[in-house]
Write a protein that holds these residues in place. Structure first.
Motif, PDB file in Angstrom:
ATOM      1  N   SER A 239       0.827  -1.213   0.000  1.00  0.00           N
ATOM      2  CA  SER A 239       0.000   0.000   0.000  1.00  0.00           C
ATOM      3  C   SER A 239       0.857   1.258   0.000  1.00  0.00           C
ATOM      4  O   SER A 239       0.492   2.264  -0.619  1.00  0.00           O
ATOM      5  CB  SER A 239      -0.932   0.002   1.217  1.00  0.00           C
ATOM      6  OG  SER A 239      -1.847  -1.082   1.162  1.00  0.00           O
TER       7      SER A 239
ATOM      8  N   TYR B 138       0.522   2.510  -4.357  1.00  0.00           N
ATOM      9  CA  TYR B 138       0.346   3.956  -4.176  1.00  0.00           C
ATOM     10  C   TYR B 138       0.003   4.685  -5.479  1.00  0.00           C
ATOM     11  O   TYR B 138      -1.007   5.413  -5.532  1.00  0.00           O
ATOM     12  CB  TYR B 138       1.592   4.557  -3.536  1.00  0.00           C
ATOM     13  CG  TYR B 138       1.555   6.061  -3.418  1.00  0.00           C
ATOM     14  CD1 TYR B 138       0.797   6.678  -2.426  1.00  0.00           C
ATOM     15  CD2 TYR B 138       2.263   6.860  -4.309  1.00  0.00           C
ATOM     16  CE1 TYR B 138       0.755   8.066  -2.326  1.00  0.00           C
ATOM     17  CE2 TYR B 138       2.230   8.232  -4.220  1.00  0.00           C
ATOM     18  CZ  TYR B 138       1.472   8.833  -3.237  1.00  0.00           C
ATOM     19  OH  TYR B 138       1.436  10.207  -3.142  1.00  0.00           O
TER      20      TYR B 138
ATOM     21  N   GLN C 223      -3.553   3.813  -6.653  1.00  0.00           N
ATOM     22  CA  GLN C 223      -4.612   4.422  -5.844  1.00  0.00           C
ATOM     23  C   GLN C 223      -4.802   5.895  -6.180  1.00  0.00           C
ATOM     24  O   GLN C 223      -5.942   6.373  -6.329  1.00  0.00           O
ATOM     25  CB  GLN C 223      -4.290   4.270  -4.358  1.00  0.00           C
ATOM     26  CG  GLN C 223      -5.391   4.807  -3.440  1.00  0.00           C
ATOM     27  CD  GLN C 223      -6.679   4.014  -3.534  1.00  0.00           C
ATOM     28  OE1 GLN C 223      -6.824   2.963  -2.929  1.00  0.00           O
ATOM     29  NE2 GLN C 223      -7.644   4.520  -4.311  1.00  0.00           N
TER      30      GLN C 223
ATOM     31  N   LYS D 177      -8.087   7.759  -8.089  1.00  0.00           N
ATOM     32  CA  LYS D 177      -8.781   8.945  -7.570  1.00  0.00           C
ATOM     33  C   LYS D 177      -8.917  10.024  -8.647  1.00  0.00           C
ATOM     34  O   LYS D 177      -9.861  10.818  -8.641  1.00  0.00           O
ATOM     35  CB  LYS D 177      -8.031   9.502  -6.357  1.00  0.00           C
ATOM     36  CG  LYS D 177      -8.100   8.625  -5.120  1.00  0.00           C
ATOM     37  CD  LYS D 177      -7.310   9.243  -3.975  1.00  0.00           C
ATOM     38  CE  LYS D 177      -7.380   8.371  -2.729  1.00  0.00           C
ATOM     39  NZ  LYS D 177      -6.565   8.936  -1.611  1.00  0.00           N
TER      40      LYS D 177
ATOM     41  N   MET E  92     -10.182  -0.268  -3.160  1.00  0.00           N
ATOM     42  CA  MET E  92      -9.540   0.894  -3.778  1.00  0.00           C
ATOM     43  C   MET E  92     -10.523   1.754  -4.561  1.00  0.00           C
ATOM     44  O   MET E  92     -10.167   2.847  -5.014  1.00  0.00           O
ATOM     45  CB  MET E  92      -8.384   0.430  -4.665  1.00  0.00           C
ATOM     46  CG  MET E  92      -7.273  -0.276  -3.878  1.00  0.00           C
ATOM     47  SD  MET E  92      -5.890  -0.867  -4.899  1.00  0.00           S
ATOM     48  CE  MET E  92      -5.130   0.688  -5.383  1.00  0.00           C
TER      49      MET E  92
END
Length: 532
Positions: free
Chosen positions: A228, A233, A236, A240, A278
């Motif tokens: 994570s 990273y 993710q 977004k 996620m």
């Protein structure tokens, strides 16, 4: 061009369940294929409502499975044939196709005589100038749109933190998660400005492995917390930002799924982690399903495709058994589950065809001008002894090069005493080296990949190592920086990484040699050897 793409609302009502499943398949097609194979693909498109196709140069170069087994035939007319085949396959399909290709560094990744842009590792060396990375994404997207491509399966957002990685390496922006994220974002935004879809890959992260998933199954032994913080990273953060698609790689990650099955067939990784935890609601596409990491475990035709779909996959890329896969999904999956994936894929297709109409974007730079600007900002110097560098440049140095297929303009420009080193003249060059204390060595590695020491014959590599140990050598490397790991460099060694062998990069390397420009780049990865 086939029928106009209808809206999802209309498609939901008009397409049969079997047609909807067909839209989830992306078989491979080959630019330099036989007429027999082309006709077979046309029949497959017509009879199975296939939704997308992914272009490769030829069967010999489609994946690492075939390396060394079939000769890759050069075809200077590949681009025209590529465009002709797109038109032909679109005509054969009742439903407009989504056309995809791997164009990480441009269409040149698959097609001769098309613009080539720098590898991701080169872009990762550029400091504080993501505008250049944006321009690369934009230029690649314009080239795709001009050819009729909707979907560039790029960029690679894997953090390449394993120097022995045989398949990612130069395709990654580097080993720093923030650099990988910012470069990936700029690249994606460049493509988005032109209307080309992207796909970040290879989830959940293919960087920290020394196994090639084309040939075997990599196993990543890391805790979920560690993943994570690092590998997951950039995924993710880009999720977004609303990325179009995520490609799942063939990786076993025991901490995410204790069954040790590949991520491509893992419900825990695709549905539980990527989709639910996620929060990704876009298209999930598989890495090529012909790759040995997964294909060898599914001898029954169509079973792999059905298993991947059951785990949460939306698009089955490089499916070699599409008809059988469609049938097995119809037999094993609910209409609601099929509709979920169909809706995602059709929405992506809607975006692709809507953006295709907006074709008034024009380049501000030529590919050559863009490559030159990147060269100026990427060239990286690793100096162990700057005084010795000045000494080399001002001396009567031996001008030596190990060339591959590239035209070497750099060595011709920097001075006389130029010798091209090969297995045939090692003794002759060895005698010449006795007459010189200083050497400028230009390296053009035979291969961009690390297999077999980047293609260097062992005898030639041994000669270079002795030269570096005994002489004051200033090295210019026109290739993968991981090459430095096989040269036995010393703490006082002096190297300049140019990354690419393009004419523009060679010219700017010459400008660096004559102190006309400074090296602005920073090595985006850590080497196994001493950091100079």
């Amino acid at each position: 061009m086939p029928n106009t793409l209808i809206s999802y609302k209309d498609a939901k009502e008009k397409l049969s369940l079997a047609q909807k499943v067909g839209q989830l398949f992306m078989p491979a097609v080959f630019i330099n294929d036989t007429e027999e194979e082309i006709t077979r693909i046309e029949h497959l498109l017509k009879t199975n409502a296939i939704g997308a196709i992914c272009f490769f140069h030829s069967r010999a170069s489609a994946a690492t499975n075939f390396e060394g087994k079939k000769k890759v035939v050069y075809n200077e007319n590949s681009y025209n044939r590529f465009k002709d085949l797109i038109a032909r396959y679109q005509k054969a399909s009742e439903i407009p196709l989504l056309i995809a290709i791997d164009a990480e560094w441009g269409l040149a990744m698959r097609i001769e005589n098309t613009p080539q842009y720098p590898y991701a590792i080169t872009l990762g060396a550029v400091q504080d100038n993501n505008d250049l990375v944006f321009e690369v994404g934009k230029h690649i997207a314009m080239d795709c749109k001009e050819a009729g491509v909707h979907w560039n399966l790029a960029p690679v957002v894997d953090i390449n933190n394993n120097p022995e990685n045989p398949v990612i390496g130069y395709r990654s922006f580097g080993d720093d998660k923030n650099n990988v994220l910012s470069s990936s974002k700029a690249y994606l935004n460049g493509m988005k400005s032109v209307g080309i879809q992207g796909a970040i890959k290879h989830f959940p992260g293919h960087g920290d492995t020394n196994t090639d998933s084309h040939l075997g199954l990599p196993i990543i032994h890391k805790s979920k917390e560690n993943l994570s913080k690092n590998e997951l990273y950039p995924y993710q953060q880009l999720i977004k930002d609303g990325v179009d698609a995520v490609m799942v790689g063939h990786l076993a990650v025991p901490e995410l799924d204790s069954s040790n099955q590949p991520a491509t067939t893992s419900t825990k990784i695709i549905t539980d982690l990527l989709r639910t935890e996620m929060g990704f609601d876009g298209v999930i596409i598989s890495d090529a399903l012909n790759m040995h990491a997964v294909s060898k475990d599914f001898p029954e035709k169509g079973k792999l495709e059905a298993t991947a779909f059951e785990a949460g996959m939306d698009v089955m890329c490089f499916s070699e058994h599409a008809a059988e896969g469609i049938q097995k999904i119809l037999e094993s999956s609910s209409p609601n589950r099929i509709e979920e994936s169909f809706k995602r894929v059709w929405r992506l297709k809607e975006h692709a065809y809507l953006n295709l109409k907006n074709s008034d974007i024009k380049p501000h730079l030529s590919p050559s001008d863009l490559n030159r600007r990147i060269a100026v900002n990427a060239i990286t110097q690793l100096y162990g002894n700057t005084a010795e560098v000045k000494n080399v440049k001002n001396s009567h140095f031996l001008n030596l090069a190990i060339e591959n297929q590239s035209k070497n303009t750099f060595s011709n420009k920097i001075g006389e005493n130029y010798y091209q080193l090969s297995l045939d003249n090692l003794d002759e060059v060895g005698l010449k080296a006795l007459e010189h204390d200083t050497v400028v060595l230009a390296l053009f590695p035979p291969s961009i990949k690390p297999k077999d020491h980047f293609g260097f014959p062992q005898k030639l590599l041994d000669f270079i190592k002795v030269l570096i140990a005994q002489k004051n050598v200033l090295l210019y490397l026109f290739g993968n920086p991981y090459v430095l790991d096989v040269l036995d460099l010393k703490s006082h060694s002096n190297a300049v990484i140019v990354y690419q062998d393009f004419p523009e990069f060679q010219e700017e390397a010459y400008h660096h040699f004559i102190d006309k420009i400074e090296a602005k780049g920073k090595l985006p990865i850590k080497l196994k050897t001493v950091q100079l």
